[in-house]
Design a protein around this motif. Structure first.
Motif, PDB file in Angstrom:
ATOM      1  N   PHE A 182     -50.541  67.248  37.167  1.00 36.02           N
ATOM      2  CA  PHE A 182     -49.286  67.883  37.575  1.00 36.02           C
ATOM      3  C   PHE A 182     -48.181  67.636  36.551  1.00 36.02           C
ATOM      4  CE2 PHE A 182     -50.654  67.466  42.267  1.00 36.02           C
ATOM      5  CZ  PHE A 182     -51.313  68.679  42.192  1.00 36.02           C
ATOM      6  N   SER A 183     -48.191  66.446  35.968  1.00 32.95           N
ATOM      7  CA  SER A 183     -47.204  66.120  34.939  1.00 32.95           C
ATOM      8  C   SER A 183     -47.366  67.034  33.730  1.00 32.95           C
ATOM      9  CB  SER A 183     -47.352  64.654  34.515  1.00 32.95           C
ATOM     10  OG  SER A 183     -46.509  64.344  33.428  1.00 32.95           O
ATOM     11  N   SER A 231     -46.062  70.449  34.643  1.00 29.05           N
ATOM     12  CA  SER A 231     -44.597  70.449  34.660  1.00 29.05           C
ATOM     13  C   SER A 231     -44.031  70.501  33.249  1.00 29.05           C
ATOM     14  CB  SER A 231     -44.077  69.203  35.384  1.00 29.05           C
ATOM     15  OG  SER A 231     -44.496  69.182  36.736  1.00 29.05           O
ATOM     16  N   ALA A 256     -41.673  73.329  31.640  1.00 22.97           N
ATOM     17  CA  ALA A 256     -40.403  72.955  31.016  1.00 22.97           C
ATOM     18  C   ALA A 256     -40.303  73.492  29.590  1.00 22.97           C
ATOM     19  CB  ALA A 256     -40.251  71.440  31.018  1.00 22.97           C
TER      20      ALA A 256
END
Length: 213
Positions: free
Chosen positions: A71-72, A75, A79
């Motif tokens: 998930f990081s 993300s 971004a």
């Protein structure tokens, strides 16, 4: 990270390069996808895998471990795409400032609501906190400027060097020279550098096929 081994975390973090380029090409459509970019990603990710050969890598999956690292990466890919899009008409430094402000408030709220507390802090800890804050702000602002003037794929592939720098600094700071001087590390260095070179040199050109006849 606390729920994962260092080896698995390093390999899964390498997926972030794939996510970033895929999102840039197919979601945000800020550049075109081609086989050269795919090859560069594979080389960079291959370097990360080779660097971690022999470590404690398992194929188990936990949401609080492997799941949140993935998930990081997702993300970070979103971004990067948003920074690329909005930096065309907004100041990059301001964008990064709002990013850290909103993210910091969100993390503080979550941390406090889950029982997190700072019970003791001394001069050394305060200095380290300020240093890490400056380091993150400086790094992300520079990345924002790079994304503004360069294709996302050219910037993202450099993230493949993170595990290599980790190995180098581990050797220098923790005296872990065996890993740094191993054949696996040297092969990983070659693969990562090859991935960076391929994408930055040929990424926007792609393969050109000549028509027969």
């Amino acid at each position: 990270m606390a729920h994962n081994s260092g080896v698995k975390s390093s390999v899964l973090n390498g997926l972030g390069v794939f996510f970033t380029i895929i999102f840039a090409c197919f979601i945000f459509r800020t550049e075109k996808f081609n086989l050269i970019k795919l090859l560069g990603c594979i080389l960079g990710f291959g370097g990360i895998v080779v660097l971690n050969i022999g470590g404690d890598f398992t194929f188990s999956f936990k949401l609080l471990g492997e799941g949140f690292i993935i998930f990081s990466g997702l993300s970070a890919a979103v971004a990067a795409g948003l920074v690329k899009v909005f930096s065309r008409r907004e100041d990059t430094t301001v964008l990064c400032g709002y990013q850290f402000l909103i993210g910091g408030i969100a993390l503080t709220v979550v941390g406090l609501s889950c029982g997190g507390r700072i019970t003791h802090i001394d001069v050394g800890a305060a200095f380290m906190l300020l240093y890490l804050a400056f380091l993150s702000a400086c790094a992300f602002t520079l990345q924002g400027f790079l994304l503004r003037y360069n294709p996302v794929s050219k910037v993202a592939v450099f993230k493949s060097t993170n595990p290599l720098f980790g190995a180098v600094f581990s050797a220098l700071i923790l005296s872990e020279y065996d890993q740094l001087l191993s054949y696996f590390t040297l092969i990983a260095l070659v693969l990562v550098c090859a991935g960076i070179f391929v994408i930055n040199k040929f990424g926007e050109k792609g393969f050109k096929f000549k028509k027969s006849g």
